[in-house]
Design a protein around this motif. Sequence first.
Motif, PDB file in Angstrom:
ATOM      1  N   PHE A  13     -47.235  25.106  25.959  1.00 27.51           N
ATOM      2  CA  PHE A  13     -45.783  25.183  26.191  1.00 27.51           C
ATOM      3  C   PHE A  13     -45.061  25.307  24.844  1.00 27.51           C
ATOM      4  O   PHE A  13     -44.205  26.174  24.659  1.00 27.51           O
ATOM      5  N   ASP A  20     -44.858  32.898  32.954  1.00 27.60           N
ATOM      6  CA  ASP A  20     -43.513  32.567  33.423  1.00 27.60           C
ATOM      7  C   ASP A  20     -43.500  31.415  34.429  1.00 27.60           C
ATOM      8  O   ASP A  20     -42.720  30.475  34.307  1.00 27.60           O
ATOM      9  N   ALA A  23     -44.424  28.152  32.785  1.00 30.71           N
ATOM     10  CA  ALA A  23     -43.359  27.673  31.887  1.00 30.71           C
ATOM     11  C   ALA A  23     -42.228  27.047  32.698  1.00 30.71           C
ATOM     12  O   ALA A  23     -41.692  26.004  32.327  1.00 30.71           O
ATOM     13  N   VAL A  24     -41.881  27.690  33.817  1.00 32.36           N
ATOM     14  CA  VAL A  24     -40.798  27.167  34.648  1.00 32.36           C
ATOM     15  C   VAL A  24     -41.190  25.817  35.235  1.00 32.36           C
ATOM     16  O   VAL A  24     -40.410  24.861  35.213  1.00 32.36           O
ATOM     17  N   ALA A  27     -41.129  23.244  32.514  1.00 37.05           N
ATOM     18  CA  ALA A  27     -39.750  22.914  32.127  1.00 37.05           C
ATOM     19  C   ALA A  27     -39.123  21.960  33.137  1.00 37.05           C
ATOM     20  O   ALA A  27     -38.434  20.999  32.768  1.00 37.05           O
ATOM     21  N   MET A  28     -39.394  22.217  34.429  1.00 39.40           N
ATOM     22  CA  MET A  28     -38.816  21.342  35.453  1.00 39.40           C
ATOM     23  C   MET A  28     -39.392  19.939  35.356  1.00 39.40           C
ATOM     24  O   MET A  28     -38.696  18.947  35.543  1.00 39.40           O
ATOM     25  N   LEU A  30     -40.582  18.573  32.503  1.00 40.58           N
ATOM     26  CA  LEU A  30     -40.070  17.981  31.258  1.00 40.58           C
ATOM     27  C   LEU A  30     -38.623  17.509  31.422  1.00 40.58           C
ATOM     28  O   LEU A  30     -38.217  16.516  30.824  1.00 40.58           O
ATOM     29  N   ASP A  31     -37.853  18.224  32.237  1.00 38.42           N
ATOM     30  CA  ASP A  31     -36.464  17.818  32.478  1.00 38.42           C
ATOM     31  C   ASP A  31     -36.383  16.434  33.117  1.00 38.42           C
ATOM     32  O   ASP A  31     -35.424  15.706  32.907  1.00 38.42           O
TER      33      ASP A  31
ATOM     34  N   LYS B 172     -30.782  19.702  29.354  1.00 42.70           N
ATOM     35  CA  LYS B 172     -32.080  19.992  29.955  1.00 42.70           C
ATOM     36  C   LYS B 172     -32.197  21.500  30.162  1.00 42.70           C
ATOM     37  O   LYS B 172     -31.198  22.199  30.157  1.00 42.70           O
ATOM     38  N   TYR B 173     -33.418  21.945  30.405  1.00 39.50           N
ATOM     39  CA  TYR B 173     -33.620  23.379  30.614  1.00 39.50           C
ATOM     40  C   TYR B 173     -32.822  23.866  31.828  1.00 39.50           C
ATOM     41  O   TYR B 173     -32.202  24.934  31.789  1.00 39.50           O
TER      42      TYR B 173
END
Lengths: 161, 209
Positions: A13, A20, A23-24, A27-28, A30-31, B172-173
């Motif tokens: 990452f 893609d 990564a999405v 990211a979700m 990690l948020d 955040k992203y």
Amino acid sequence: MSSHLHDFQLQAFGRGELNDAEAVSAAMHLDECPQCAARVATLDPFGPVFAQIVAPRAPKDLVARALQAADVPEIVEEPVWVEVGLGAVLLVAAAFLVLLGGDALKAMVEIGLFADVLSRFSSPWIPSMTPMLLVAILAGSAALFAIRRVRSGQALGPRWS
Amino acid sequence: MKYSGGPPRTPEDSDPEAPLLALRVYPGGNNESDRSLMLRARAGDAHARQQLLAGISEPVYRYTLRMLSNAEDARDASQDTLVKVLRHLDSYDLDRPFLTWVFGIARNTCIDEYRRRKRRAWDEPGDVVDPGPPALHLAMQSEDAERLNRSLAALSPLYREVIVLYHFEHLKYTEIADVLEVPLGTVMNRIFRARQKLKDHYENEGGEP
Ligand SMILES: [Zn+2]
């Protein structure tokens, strides 16, 4: 929450090597996951440098000035509407000319309007409708241009949602 | 104040006594006290309006300064943004995180400024160094920090903004996707590319991240 990300996933990452969809989904995660976010942050070579950057401070009177400015009534941009009005008038004029055709031409020549120019168009080898159509096309374009400017003016403005 | 490095802050990190809207975006919208503040500001309560703006003025200024690279333009753009926030508070959807809405307005204001200057388009993904005054000499800071600042200023706005929103504003992203009004995948793509360009520029300047 899905299970924590593996080290190899976090490394990929950080290097931008996930595809893609991966990564999405990373990211979700990690948020929403402070633990994984902390782990990925330690892998970030820029992390310590970002931490050294000093944050700029807003001018002290920024809020006061904004409050003051907000109390001044908003300026309505009228010039655009003038353009639209002009376009509409031109359109009506064009329609008028097209409808009346040669009669309008004759009337204009009689009252001396653009006599020089019009007399040239009136020569027998040019059909009388040609200048009418030209005028109509020009006026129509002007009106469309004005309308487009209004539209794009609205689109340029911030999109409030 | 220095930026806290590391991961985005969570709402729990914020001091409960700090001013409302102390710059955290709450997942899924706004908490009750923020909502009540917004409602009072909407109703025209002068104190609430002042408090509302006080809570967002710093992030708005930081964002506009980083995007426009010029203190004077940033002052104007941030003032315009705050004025727009007040004027359009009625149309703001209270279920949407307030700060992402505000950043969206700040962003559009900066895009307008770019257009006004007739400089290159905001969304042009070029690698060219920004022709404007790029270096932000904010305060005494390390050489590495200065170098990173220069590299950041050299990024095109399209890439710079994702770095600014993530690393400086700690969004955040998904919140960045909300501000930019693009899918999350696009945000991730831009962030990866932006970081690569940032790294390249930083190394060209002699730095080692
Ligand atoms: Zn996790």
